[in-house]
Design a protein around this motif. Structure first.
Motif, mmCIF file in Angstrom:
data_model
loop_
_atom_site.group_PDB
_atom_site.id
_atom_site.type_symbol
_atom_site.label_atom_id
_atom_site.label_comp_id
_atom_site.label_asym_id
_atom_site.label_seq_id
_atom_site.Cartn_x
_atom_site.Cartn_y
_atom_site.Cartn_z
ATOM 1 N N ARG A 23 0.969 -0.851 0.288
ATOM 2 C CA ARG A 23 0.126 0.121 -0.069
ATOM 3 C C ARG A 23 0.972 0.896 -0.010
ATOM 4 N N LYS A 24 2.317 0.895 0.532
ATOM 5 C CA LYS A 24 3.184 1.837 0.850
ATOM 6 C C LYS A 24 3.365 2.635 -1.075
ATOM 7 N N THR A 25 4.055 1.243 -1.115
ATOM 8 C CA THR A 25 4.446 2.114 -2.542
ATOM 9 C C THR A 25 3.663 2.306 -3.573
ATOM 10 N N TYR A 26 2.079 1.878 -3.475
ATOM 11 C CA TYR A 26 1.587 2.258 -4.659
ATOM 12 C C TYR A 26 0.818 3.168 -4.372
ATOM 13 N N ASN A 27 0.877 4.006 -2.832
ATOM 14 C CA ASN A 27 0.267 5.093 -2.300
ATOM 15 C C ASN A 27 -1.068 4.814 -2.257
ATOM 16 N N LEU A 28 -1.544 3.559 -1.770
ATOM 17 C CA LEU A 28 -3.095 3.744 -1.518
ATOM 18 C C LEU A 28 -3.582 3.604 -0.068
ATOM 19 N N ASN A 29 -4.504 3.985 -0.010
ATOM 20 C CA ASN A 29 -4.972 4.486 1.544
ATOM 21 C C ASN A 29 -6.269 4.460 1.478
ATOM 22 N N ASP A 31 -10.257 4.067 1.785
ATOM 23 C CA ASP A 31 -10.917 4.757 1.349
ATOM 24 C C ASP A 31 -10.823 5.200 -0.646
ATOM 25 N N ASP A 32 -8.961 5.172 -0.702
ATOM 26 C CA ASP A 32 -9.090 4.682 -2.070
ATOM 27 C C ASP A 32 -9.806 3.510 -2.526
ATOM 28 N N THR A 33 -9.849 3.911 -4.702
ATOM 29 C CA THR A 33 -10.540 3.029 -4.711
ATOM 30 C C THR A 33 -9.703 2.164 -6.329
ATOM 31 N N LYS A 46 -5.256 -2.469 -9.307
ATOM 32 C CA LYS A 46 -4.796 -0.882 -9.583
ATOM 33 C C LYS A 46 -5.087 0.236 -9.488
ATOM 34 N N ARG A 47 -4.824 0.999 -9.084
ATOM 35 C CA ARG A 47 -5.168 2.116 -8.067
ATOM 36 C C ARG A 47 -5.851 2.803 -9.327
ATOM 37 N N TYR A 48 -6.921 3.196 -8.782
ATOM 38 C CA TYR A 48 -7.679 3.616 -9.534
ATOM 39 C C TYR A 48 -7.387 5.152 -9.894
ATOM 40 N N GLY A 49 -7.500 5.437 -10.928
ATOM 41 C CA GLY A 49 -7.377 7.019 -11.886
ATOM 42 C C GLY A 49 -5.816 7.041 -12.046
ATOM 43 N N MET A 50 -5.016 6.633 -11.010
ATOM 44 C CA MET A 50 -3.627 6.449 -10.926
ATOM 45 C C MET A 50 -2.958 6.893 -12.458
ATOM 46 N N LYS A 51 -2.343 7.785 -12.629
ATOM 47 C CA LYS A 51 -1.286 8.352 -13.972
ATOM 48 C C LYS A 51 0.182 8.330 -13.666
ATOM 49 N N CYS A 52 0.751 7.848 -14.478
ATOM 50 C CA CYS A 52 2.022 8.562 -14.690
ATOM 51 C C CYS A 52 2.299 10.517 -14.447
ATOM 52 N N THR A 53 3.337 11.191 -13.620
ATOM 53 C CA THR A 53 3.143 11.693 -13.194
ATOM 54 C C THR A 53 3.762 12.686 -14.648
ATOM 55 N N ASN A 57 0.342 8.334 -19.035
ATOM 56 C CA ASN A 57 -0.035 7.036 -18.090
ATOM 57 C C ASN A 57 -0.045 6.067 -17.846
ATOM 58 N N SER A 58 -1.058 5.445 -17.682
ATOM 59 C CA SER A 58 -1.826 4.488 -16.903
ATOM 60 C C SER A 58 -1.409 3.140 -16.522
ATOM 61 N N ASP A 59 -0.568 2.729 -17.943
ATOM 62 C CA ASP A 59 -0.288 1.148 -17.895
ATOM 63 C C ASP A 59 1.419 1.458 -17.230
ATOM 64 N N ASP A 60 1.660 0.005 -16.791
ATOM 65 C CA ASP A 60 3.336 -0.245 -15.827
ATOM 66 C C ASP A 60 3.652 0.994 -14.906
#
Ligand SMILES: [Zn+2]
Length: 80
Positions: A23-29, A31-33, A46-53, A57-60
């Motif tokens: 959870r820490k690595t993927y910044n999952l807190n 109530d996150d989806t 996958k964290r919903y809505g997480m995209k490359c900064t 891109n939302s893959d990999d």
């Protein structure tokens, strides 16, 4: 897909606990989806809505200094 190095048991309601280091690595807190993906190998969470900064891109994605980054941007960064 590579093994994350954790084993989880499914409880009687079908729930699993995502281990804290993941959870820490993927910044999952709380109530996150998350979004579930399936393929022949199994289930990907996958964290919903997480995209490359950098390129959205939302893959990999991996975590780079607390920000999500895709593998091609990470490669571009590390080749400098
Ligand atoms: Zn990117």
């Amino acid at each position: 897909m590579k093994p994350a190095g954790f084993l989880c048991k499914i409880d009687k309601l079908g729930r699993i606990v995502i281990p804290k280091p993941i959870r820490k690595t993927y910044n999952l807190n709380e109530d996150d989806t998350v979004e579930l993906f399936t393929d022949n190998d199994g289930i990907i969470i996958k964290r919903y809505g997480m995209k490359c900064t950098f390129c959205e891109n939302s893959d990999d994605l991996t975590n780079f200094k607390g920000k999500p980054i895709c593998s091609s941007c990470l490669k571009a960064l590390s080749s400098k």
